[in-house]
Design a protein around this motif. Sequence first.
Motif, short mmCIF file in Angstrom:
data_model
loop_
_atom_site.label_atom_id
_atom_site.label_comp_id
_atom_site.label_asym_id
_atom_site.label_seq_id
_atom_site.Cartn_x
_atom_site.Cartn_y
_atom_site.Cartn_z
N TYR A 8 3.87 0.68 10.63
CA TYR A 8 4.07 1.29 9.33
C TYR A 8 5.56 1.29 9.01
O TYR A 8 6.39 1.36 9.91
N GLN A 9 5.88 1.26 7.74
CA GLN A 9 7.27 1.35 7.33
C GLN A 9 7.33 2.03 5.97
O GLN A 9 6.37 2.01 5.21
N LYS A 10 8.46 2.66 5.70
CA LYS A 10 8.69 3.29 4.41
C LYS A 10 9.45 2.32 3.53
O LYS A 10 10.42 1.71 3.96
N ARG A 11 8.98 2.15 2.30
CA ARG A 11 9.67 1.30 1.33
C ARG A 11 10.06 2.14 0.13
O ARG A 11 9.29 2.97 -0.32
N LYS A 12 11.25 1.89 -0.36
CA LYS A 12 11.74 2.61 -1.52
C LYS A 12 11.27 1.91 -2.79
O LYS A 12 11.41 0.71 -2.94
N ARG A 13 10.71 2.67 -3.71
CA ARG A 13 10.27 2.15 -5.00
C ARG A 13 11.45 2.12 -5.97
O ARG A 13 12.49 2.72 -5.72
N GLY A 16 12.89 5.41 -7.01
CA GLY A 16 13.53 6.20 -5.96
C GLY A 16 12.56 6.86 -5.00
O GLY A 16 12.97 7.32 -3.94
N SER A 17 11.29 6.95 -5.35
CA SER A 17 10.31 7.54 -4.44
C SER A 17 10.00 6.56 -3.31
O SER A 17 10.35 5.39 -3.37
N GLN A 18 9.36 7.08 -2.28
CA GLN A 18 9.03 6.24 -1.13
C GLN A 18 7.54 6.04 -1.00
O GLN A 18 6.75 6.92 -1.35
N ALA A 19 7.17 4.89 -0.50
CA ALA A 19 5.77 4.58 -0.23
C ALA A 19 5.65 4.13 1.21
O ALA A 19 6.51 3.42 1.73
N SER A 20 4.57 4.55 1.86
CA SER A 20 4.30 4.08 3.22
C SER A 20 3.53 2.78 3.13
O SER A 20 2.53 2.70 2.41
N ARG A 38 -1.04 -0.18 1.54
CA ARG A 38 -0.56 1.19 1.68
C ARG A 38 -1.20 1.79 2.92
O ARG A 38 -2.27 1.37 3.36
#
Length: 114
Positions: A8-13, A16-20, A38
């Motif tokens: 899993y990794q966090k990506r910045k939208r 500015g919010s983050q999505a896993s 996701r």
Amino acid sequence: YQRRVHGYQKRKRADGSQASVANALVGDASGCIKFVGRTDQVEKLTNDGFCVIFNTHIEMQKGFMRLIADRWSDIATDLAPLKEKGVIPSDVNTEPVLKKENNKSDIEWVLKED
């Protein structure tokens, strides 16, 4: 499709919010491809389990194919309703077979111009 989760990794939208985001290897007896979805989508999958993935698309990332699930994609793990509606054949092989030798994500694709 059989699945193996790679992480899993966090990506910045853009807002500015983050999505896993999670990566998994999905496929069948004919071949496999890297799946990017996701976290909640990938959590529906089970190792060596069977599922049907709807409304995905292929994206090229640095010349390599990825099967991408977006917010309109769906993963069905309960096959009984799909068989009743005729979405999948009633005699479909659900044995956990993954042909890793034919991984389409490992091939670098190059656009050839004439």
